[in-house]
Design a protein around this motif. Sequence first.
Motif, PDB file in Angstrom:
ATOM      1  N   ASN A 183       0.959  -1.273  -0.040  1.00 18.92           N
ATOM      2  CA  ASN A 183       0.021   0.018  -0.098  1.00 18.92           C
ATOM      3  C   ASN A 183       0.723   1.418  -0.053  1.00 18.92           C
ATOM      4  O   ASN A 183       0.210   2.434  -0.228  1.00 18.92           O
ATOM      5  N   SER A 184       1.998   1.078   0.258  1.00 18.96           N
ATOM      6  CA  SER A 184       2.880   2.415   0.450  1.00 18.96           C
ATOM      7  C   SER A 184       4.223   2.176   0.332  1.00 18.96           C
ATOM      8  O   SER A 184       4.719   1.086   0.166  1.00 18.96           O
ATOM      9  N   ILE A 185       4.961   3.301   0.142  1.00 18.01           N
ATOM     10  CA  ILE A 185       6.572   3.293  -0.064  1.00 18.01           C
ATOM     11  C   ILE A 185       7.025   4.220   1.064  1.00 18.01           C
ATOM     12  O   ILE A 185       6.463   5.303   1.467  1.00 18.01           O
ATOM     13  N   SER A 186       8.364   3.934   1.435  1.00 18.36           N
ATOM     14  CA  SER A 186       9.024   4.878   2.252  1.00 18.36           C
ATOM     15  C   SER A 186      10.206   5.531   1.314  1.00 18.36           C
ATOM     16  O   SER A 186      10.871   4.584   0.684  1.00 18.36           O
ATOM     17  N   GLN A 187      10.280   6.814   1.109  1.00 17.03           N
ATOM     18  CA  GLN A 187      11.144   7.301   0.385  1.00 17.03           C
ATOM     19  C   GLN A 187      12.158   8.554   0.902  1.00 17.03           C
ATOM     20  O   GLN A 187      11.506   9.337   1.624  1.00 17.03           O
ATOM     21  N   ASN A 188      13.342   8.652   0.811  1.00 16.58           N
ATOM     22  CA  ASN A 188      14.297   9.709   1.259  1.00 16.58           C
ATOM     23  C   ASN A 188      13.909  10.774   0.575  1.00 16.58           C
ATOM     24  O   ASN A 188      13.926  10.727  -0.852  1.00 16.58           O
ATOM     25  N   MET A 189      14.240  12.093   0.937  1.00 14.66           N
ATOM     26  CA  MET A 189      14.184  13.342   0.235  1.00 14.66           C
ATOM     27  C   MET A 189      15.350  14.268   0.657  1.00 14.66           C
ATOM     28  O   MET A 189      15.506  14.206   1.919  1.00 14.66           O
ATOM     29  N   LYS A 190      16.017  14.520   0.064  1.00 19.45           N
ATOM     30  CA  LYS A 190      17.077  15.446   0.240  1.00 19.45           C
ATOM     31  C   LYS A 190      16.547  17.005   0.754  1.00 19.45           C
ATOM     32  O   LYS A 190      15.723  17.434  -0.031  1.00 19.45           O
ATOM     33  N   MET A 191      16.875  17.577   1.767  1.00 17.66           N
ATOM     34  CA  MET A 191      16.211  18.766   2.297  1.00 17.66           C
ATOM     35  C   MET A 191      17.431  19.781   2.428  1.00 17.66           C
ATOM     36  O   MET A 191      18.545  19.494   3.072  1.00 17.66           O
ATOM     37  N   GLN A 192      17.349  21.057   1.815  1.00 13.39           N
ATOM     38  CA  GLN A 192      18.310  22.039   1.523  1.00 13.39           C
ATOM     39  C   GLN A 192      17.671  23.558   1.940  1.00 13.39           C
ATOM     40  O   GLN A 192      16.512  23.631   1.520  1.00 13.39           O
TER      41      GLN A 192
END
Length: 243
Positions: A183-192
């Motif tokens: 039902n879902s995914i976990s995804q990294n996001m770069k934050m700047q």
Amino acid sequence: MTYHFSPSEFNFLRCKRCYYLKKVRKIEFTSSFPEVFTALDISQKKYFSSKKTDTLSKELPEGRFYNTVTKDERNERKKNNLPELNELEIPAKIYSKDLKDNKDRIFTLSGIPDLVVKFEDSFGILDFKTTGEKDKTQNYKYQLEAYAQIFENPDDITPKLFPVSLMGLIQFTPKEIISNNINSISQNMKMQYFNLDRTEEHKNNFYQFVTGLIDILEKNQVPVFDARCGTCNTARKIGKINS
């Protein structure tokens, strides 16, 4: 005549012809803003509004974020003889008083900022963008300055926050997916965090920019076709705009 501008519309102003057709002739040839970016913006704002500035960047001074209150919530408070806004609260949508461009023509601003920060002796405007890793502050400088102008020159409802000393973008860039289920995914996001210096020159440039926009709107004819504009080219090909 009073001209009205929304800070968000400054982000996509690339072609004088398209802008004139949209604002004066009410002709707009564009796709709707993708819902996914609105959803991301809402979730980012909801998560970070209760945090401290150091969760966004070590470069930010220590400060506290304002919570937003909708018009319906403010009206309900009024019915119950309660203050419409409490400490560290602002309306969800903010409005400026009448302003004047460099030719003394009247205009107003209104919009919905992402994060407004209270520092010890000043205030800040931060905006969330889901985009690439390159600094995009120059693309959004007029949007950020418009919000600052609203808070420094508010109407009767919007609180005056003066001075606005800091403006910047929090940019999120999608990276690798780290897990998933059906039902879902976990995804990294770069934050700047990218800062945009707010100088007198920057403020003056904003009023010159608005003066140029009103000049466009007061033309008696559609601005000339711009071959560099993809929208103009597409519209001409399908016969939507011929003149």
